[in-house]
Design a protein around this motif. Sequence first.
Motif, PDB file in Angstrom:
ATOM      1  N   ALA A 174      -2.133  16.664   9.117  1.00 42.30           N
ATOM      2  CA  ALA A 174      -3.021  17.296   8.142  1.00 42.30           C
ATOM      3  C   ALA A 174      -2.918  16.674   6.760  1.00 42.30           C
ATOM      4  O   ALA A 174      -3.932  16.471   6.085  1.00 42.30           O
ATOM      5  CB  ALA A 174      -2.727  18.792   8.079  1.00 42.30           C
ATOM      6  N   ASP A 175      -1.712  16.372   6.304  1.00 42.85           N
ATOM      7  CA  ASP A 175      -1.540  15.833   4.960  1.00 42.85           C
ATOM      8  C   ASP A 175      -1.030  14.393   4.992  1.00 42.85           C
ATOM      9  O   ASP A 175      -0.353  13.935   4.071  1.00 42.85           O
ATOM     10  CB  ASP A 175      -0.577  16.703   4.155  1.00 42.85           C
ATOM     11  N   GLU A 176      -1.363  13.661   6.042  1.00 46.31           N
ATOM     12  CA  GLU A 176      -0.849  12.312   6.252  1.00 46.31           C
ATOM     13  C   GLU A 176      -1.891  11.280   5.849  1.00 46.31           C
ATOM     14  O   GLU A 176      -3.075  11.429   6.134  1.00 46.31           O
ATOM     15  CB  GLU A 176      -0.485  12.136   7.732  1.00 46.31           C
ATOM     16  N   THR A 177      -1.438  10.231   5.184  1.00 41.86           N
ATOM     17  CA  THR A 177      -2.309   9.112   4.856  1.00 41.86           C
ATOM     18  C   THR A 177      -1.701   7.831   5.409  1.00 41.86           C
ATOM     19  O   THR A 177      -0.495   7.737   5.621  1.00 41.86           O
ATOM     20  CB  THR A 177      -2.507   8.974   3.335  1.00 41.86           C
ATOM     21  N   GLY A 178      -2.545   6.842   5.620  1.00 44.50           N
ATOM     22  CA  GLY A 178      -2.093   5.574   6.163  1.00 44.50           C
ATOM     23  C   GLY A 178      -3.218   4.878   6.891  1.00 44.50           C
ATOM     24  O   GLY A 178      -4.385   5.285   6.814  1.00 44.50           O
ATOM     25  N   THR A 179      -2.864   3.831   7.619  1.00 44.19           N
ATOM     26  CA  THR A 179      -3.862   3.010   8.304  1.00 44.19           C
ATOM     27  C   THR A 179      -3.320   2.547   9.647  1.00 44.19           C
ATOM     28  O   THR A 179      -2.138   2.207   9.765  1.00 44.19           O
ATOM     29  CB  THR A 179      -4.226   1.781   7.450  1.00 44.19           C
ATOM     30  N   THR A 180      -4.198   2.522  10.642  1.00 41.84           N
ATOM     31  CA  THR A 180      -3.914   1.898  11.931  1.00 41.84           C
ATOM     32  C   THR A 180      -4.959   0.820  12.179  1.00 41.84           C
ATOM     33  O   THR A 180      -6.161   1.096  12.132  1.00 41.84           O
ATOM     34  CB  THR A 180      -3.948   2.914  13.079  1.00 41.84           C
ATOM     35  N   ALA A 194       0.816  -1.222   0.000  1.00 41.80           N
ATOM     36  CA  ALA A 194       0.000   0.000   0.000  1.00 41.80           C
ATOM     37  C   ALA A 194       0.846   1.266   0.000  1.00 41.80           C
ATOM     38  O   ALA A 194       0.301   2.360   0.199  1.00 41.80           O
ATOM     39  CB  ALA A 194      -0.927  -0.001   1.213  1.00 41.80           C
ATOM     40  N   ARG A 195       2.147   1.146  -0.220  1.00 46.71           N
ATOM     41  CA  ARG A 195       3.009   2.329  -0.171  1.00 46.71           C
ATOM     42  C   ARG A 195       2.544   3.376  -1.176  1.00 46.71           C
ATOM     43  O   ARG A 195       2.050   3.048  -2.265  1.00 46.71           O
ATOM     44  CB  ARG A 195       4.462   1.943  -0.433  1.00 46.71           C
ATOM     45  N   SER A 196       2.724   4.606  -0.804  1.00 52.71           N
ATOM     46  CA  SER A 196       2.287   5.711  -1.647  1.00 52.71           C
ATOM     47  C   SER A 196       3.315   5.975  -2.736  1.00 52.71           C
ATOM     48  O   SER A 196       4.518   6.060  -2.467  1.00 52.71           O
ATOM     49  CB  SER A 196       2.084   6.971  -0.805  1.00 52.71           C
ATOM     50  N   THR A 197       2.842   6.110  -3.951  1.00 53.01           N
ATOM     51  CA  THR A 197       3.729   6.443  -5.063  1.00 53.01           C
ATOM     52  C   THR A 197       3.928   7.942  -5.197  1.00 53.01           C
ATOM     53  O   THR A 197       4.752   8.389  -5.997  1.00 53.01           O
ATOM     54  CB  THR A 197       3.152   5.888  -6.372  1.00 53.01           C
ATOM     55  N   ALA A 198       3.173   8.719  -4.394  1.00 52.38           N
ATOM     56  CA  ALA A 198       3.269  10.180  -4.498  1.00 52.38           C
ATOM     57  C   ALA A 198       4.447  10.736  -3.721  1.00 52.38           C
ATOM     58  O   ALA A 198       4.800  11.905  -3.871  1.00 52.38           O
ATOM     59  CB  ALA A 198       1.972  10.815  -4.009  1.00 52.38           C
ATOM     60  N   SER A 199       5.059   9.912  -2.861  1.00 48.99           N
ATOM     61  CA  SER A 199       6.153  10.403  -2.023  1.00 48.99           C
ATOM     62  C   SER A 199       7.312   9.426  -2.068  1.00 48.99           C
ATOM     63  O   SER A 199       7.106   8.204  -2.006  1.00 48.99           O
ATOM     64  CB  SER A 199       5.682  10.586  -0.572  1.00 48.99           C
ATOM     65  N   PRO A 200       8.554   9.924  -2.140  1.00 48.45           N
ATOM     66  CA  PRO A 200       9.720   9.037  -2.131  1.00 48.45           C
ATOM     67  C   PRO A 200      10.141   8.622  -0.717  1.00 48.45           C
ATOM     68  O   PRO A 200      11.091   7.855  -0.560  1.00 48.45           O
ATOM     69  CB  PRO A 200      10.806   9.894  -2.782  1.00 48.45           C
TER      70      PRO A 200
END
Length: 659
Positions: free
Chosen positions: A238-244, A48-54
């Motif tokens: 504020a601009d964080e994505t992810g899952t717990t 699920a890693r984000s491709t928008a951030s390195p």
Amino acid sequence: MTEPRWFSQPYPPEGASAAEGIRNQLGRPELDLLTILVRESAQNSWDARSTASPDPVDYRIDMSTVGPAHIGTWRDLFLAGAPANADEFPLRDTIRHGTVRLLSVSDRGTRGLGGPTRANDAVGSDRDFVSFIRNIGEPRDTALGGGTYGFGKGIFYLLSKPGTILVHTRCRTPHGGFETRLIGCTLWKSHVAFRNGANRRFTGRHWWGDASGDVIEPLTGPEADTVARRLGLRPFAADETGTTVVVIDPSLDELEPSEAADYLAETIAWHLWPKMISTDGGSPAMRFSVTCDGVDHPVPDPRETSPLDMFVAAYEAANGPEGRGLECLRPKRLLGRFGAVKRIRPPLEPSRAGRMLNIETLVHHVCLMRPAELVVTYRPGPKPPSENLAYAGIFRADESMDDVYAKAEPPTHDAWNPQSLERPESTFVHTTFRRIDEALDQLLALGGVARSGARNVALGAASTLFSGLVGGAWGVGGATAYTKPGSTATRSGAQEASGRRGTTAPPGDFHGVAPERGSEATGETRHTSGEDFDFPDTDQGGVPGRRRRPRVQYVGDPYYDDRGDLTVLVQEFRLPVAISQRVHADLAVALPGVGGRETDPPIGAQMPTLLGWEDEDGHLHTSEACVIDGGESVWRAIVRPAPDTMTEIGIRVEAVSAP
């Protein structure tokens, strides 16, 4: 604000999956639940890693207890609409009675669980939410992903004693904004219950959330943020994505929470080390942390932790010029890359995580991984001829073969089973194992032979038969006194003594020896223990005097140590006589089978090498001989052993004449 409630899923007329069937899809794995949790959840996070951030993916496990400030909210919110029968819904008793423990698995820098929240609406490629919350057994949709059939989420339910998890996620919306989602899920067992005047069958699946519609929906937006805060969950930036994923009342396999945290940290290192290292000087692919009640439990650094450092070295070898491609010839196909290293190492201290992998005191394994570079398993190879000789290997499947190895894995992704495949795919996996075994045979082959005219004995593998430390000197069996030609001093008596690793004497300090009455200067003397002895000598004026004889006192047995990328043999010693003394190293290759020793290497073979003398401050003196003032200071002889041999270390010492 909508108050969340529980909803129990009844069987629809067309039928549905029972909770027991879903829980059993992991089968009966050999690994324990905590290990499977680490493996499966980390695979989910990586896929699920984000491709928008390195930036690296942040993965963390937090163990905690619901405190007094939040337990009331937990009881109010999680009892609303809950089934009354504890056999049908054990979370009721968990919340109402006793302490509520939580195990939270979080990732950040991932895309979160986005897409539609209803399974019938998930017709596009963005369906993470329904894949994790609603559906069971979906095939993977991530190219070269770590997961395969979507069963890994079952471990969260199995680990929870009441079969209940809370999912707190933040994702991007189709319009480019952010949305927080919060939903609870229970997976327990099917049952029959009296509802609305009649008995009905229920699947054993329950959802907790917004019950205002015909289907339980997650709390979203500000409502989700508010309820998460009331429950004490870690908020999103504020601009964080992810899952717990919060596992309620986790089963810790009879470990105390702090012990479980240590075990989880070690397990992360064993199973996820390829994501912890960087080979190009940049950041690693993932960052890991474990806490228990707010206290950090560090994850071991694989480059600094034995034996993982050997697997790291094998990984780098596989990626470098020493690596080799393994091929299947019929049909012809590149299977993957292989690398291995062989080291002289002391036996391991068994650990719980190592035992889970059947790695206890001896490393003779090859780490198997797919292109996603997540550990599948550690496959044992042939045992080396000595428990002090270890090797580690890496096999990484070629990208073109990823589907083959993925299909060979069970739901827990911890093996490659060729018997589950048809030809030619089964042939590829069988051949992989055969090629690995062939490479290991070459790795373990001994290349050295005895030189012409010497004893016809090959250099043996490193052994635990490092003999006890004994006092010794020139000659067999003890210190031999003799007069050096042209010298006015008795060399062994006044100027020089030596200690050497023998093969027949027990450990002990080297004490001074005195010529026995009636023995000649060149005769053999016996050891005595206890006090120092004075030896007769002659001063410059010809007047007989007495001087203290220099001697070596060994401190413990030799041991292996890592110095950078080099494995060395260390012998600690002290010079108890308080005079200036010059020390020399007497190194040899022992031949235990015949009781001999090699000081002249065979053609092409190596000999042990003295790297230097290390003082108590860690400063290395690299001269062949070193002048040391005697006393209680402990020094170390640092030796690079010859490969595949048993090293014999002796230390000779001579008095330094006063100017």
